[in-house]
Design a protein around this motif. Sequence first.
Motif, mmCIF file in Angstrom:
data_model
loop_
_atom_site.group_PDB
_atom_site.id
_atom_site.type_symbol
_atom_site.label_atom_id
_atom_site.label_comp_id
_atom_site.label_asym_id
_atom_site.label_seq_id
_atom_site.Cartn_x
_atom_site.Cartn_y
_atom_site.Cartn_z
ATOM 1 N N ASN A 238 0.823 -1.212 0.000
ATOM 2 C CA ASN A 238 0.000 0.000 0.000
ATOM 3 C C ASN A 238 0.863 1.270 0.000
ATOM 4 N N GLY A 242 1.036 3.681 -3.073
ATOM 5 C CA GLY A 242 0.622 5.060 -2.797
ATOM 6 C C GLY A 242 1.659 6.058 -3.296
ATOM 7 N N LEU A 243 2.915 5.764 -3.020
ATOM 8 C CA LEU A 243 3.987 6.668 -3.473
ATOM 9 C C LEU A 243 4.040 6.709 -5.005
ATOM 10 N N VAL A 245 1.457 6.249 -7.050
ATOM 11 C CA VAL A 245 0.276 7.013 -7.477
ATOM 12 C C VAL A 245 0.511 8.519 -7.281
ATOM 13 N N VAL A 246 1.160 8.883 -6.175
ATOM 14 C CA VAL A 246 1.463 10.298 -5.909
ATOM 15 C C VAL A 246 2.456 10.825 -6.959
ATOM 16 N N SER A 249 0.699 11.436 -10.155
ATOM 17 C CA SER A 249 -0.150 12.627 -10.040
ATOM 18 C C SER A 249 0.694 13.905 -10.104
ATOM 19 N N ASN A 250 1.778 13.921 -9.327
ATOM 20 C CA ASN A 250 2.600 15.144 -9.255
ATOM 21 C C ASN A 250 3.391 15.408 -10.530
ATOM 22 N N GLU A 255 -4.225 10.938 -12.560
ATOM 23 C CA GLU A 255 -4.906 10.642 -11.295
ATOM 24 C C GLU A 255 -5.297 9.168 -11.255
ATOM 25 N N LEU A 256 -4.822 8.485 -10.239
ATOM 26 C CA LEU A 256 -5.097 7.060 -10.077
ATOM 27 C C LEU A 256 -5.618 6.810 -8.661
ATOM 28 N N SER A 257 -6.294 5.679 -8.489
ATOM 29 C CA SER A 257 -6.789 5.320 -7.154
ATOM 30 C C SER A 257 -6.298 3.931 -6.782
ATOM 31 N N LEU A 258 -6.367 3.649 -5.497
ATOM 32 C CA LEU A 258 -5.968 2.327 -5.007
ATOM 33 C C LEU A 258 -7.175 1.615 -4.421
ATOM 34 N N SER B 86 -1.661 6.835 2.070
ATOM 35 C CA SER B 86 -0.574 6.555 1.118
ATOM 36 C C SER B 86 -0.852 7.231 -0.215
ATOM 37 N N VAL B 87 -2.081 7.702 -0.429
ATOM 38 C CA VAL B 87 -2.423 8.278 -1.734
ATOM 39 C C VAL B 87 -2.694 9.783 -1.658
#
Lengths: 294, 123
Positions: A238, A242-243, A245-246, A249-250, A255-258, B86-87
Amino acid sequence: MFAQFFGAFLLNNQLVSPETLAQAIDDKKNTRMRLGVLAINAGLMTADQVEHVNVAQQSVDKRFGDLCVDLGYLTSADVDRLLSEQPTDYLLLGQTLVNNGSLSNADFESAISAYKAKYQLSDDDISNNQNDKLSAIVKDFFHFNTAENARIYTEYVTLLFKNIIRFIGDDFTPLESCMVSEAEAEYIVCQTIHGKYNAEICLACPSAEYIAFAERFAKEELSEVDEYTNEIVGEFLNVNNGLFVVNESNQLGIELSLDPQTYIHNGSVKYGNKAFCIPVAFAFGEVEFFISIT
Amino acid sequence: MEFKDIRILLCDDSMFARKKLRMFFSSLGIVNIFEAADGEEAVEKYKENKPDLVFMDIVMPKLTGIDALKAIKEFDKDAKVVMASSVGTQSHLKQAIVLGAYDFVQKPIDDAQVEKIIRNAMK
């Protein structure tokens, strides 16, 4: 990360056995760099010249560096500079293998030269942990070049290895990848990233490795696989996802989701599109990562 | 307000993530810690305990952290809810800000950042 892929390079070229490499990875923390290996790596001396100084040192009571200067191989400034530089991890691995007799100075010279040439690496790239060079190695090593979504696979796996070093440890070797349509293991943790594209990511391994991996991440001792162990391994996935996905995005505005993680015991995961299987050999055993991006 | 007085609600579906944060809170001397394992439970526990500060994960079953934030702010417009996830993507940050989140912490959680947020909330 250059050290881990140097280890993989030595393994793939059958210059060391998996057992020798695993032992060297474990021993390198106690290794002190020697001037000969540093000079070969810097391209200032050949392996033959280093051997010559080694032989000469047996009959003369002088330090290795002083003899190199006397014989005209190095200047005093070279010696000072080489000895003052912080040794990089791949050099410590190389020195350990030379020390235990697994590689001769000549083997090390040709291996390090071939490794740097293959990935067009300079010492500065390695010292500065150049991200584009790391990505290039990942892309080539796992054969992502020809894959659809090559950029995403490369970015994802480069980040994954950085996070393995950050959270689990640097004592691992990435192994050759393969394409599979199913992941099967005693324990599997999966998480899906969705949005502009979908990525199904799983971590799979037997119970002993699963516990060891969780222990490393949680920094606590665990005796069995239970819900808590599952959640620790799931949290690693996770955090890594998460990192990723960030970053997407940055850096790219994607834009993605988990989705929440899912856990499988003694089962399998089938992939519609084939997945890359990326095995990683840790000191405690092998863990496989499965990644399918569509 | 001191650490021993603050009441914190910790919402994360990962027992491991909750344990890590709880241990850190305890090391600061915080004793009033409530836990929720999903978004629905987070809203219930908020109404029941009226904590001074909430740490809320985003990816959770039943009700996401964003939906739970919305429900809590509807119940108490002054609620201080820190999204700890985390997101931390641009869209999640925007959503959280629009809904009135107090702050945002990206996982893996930096203890120093969390302590600073708690100290600010206690002022």
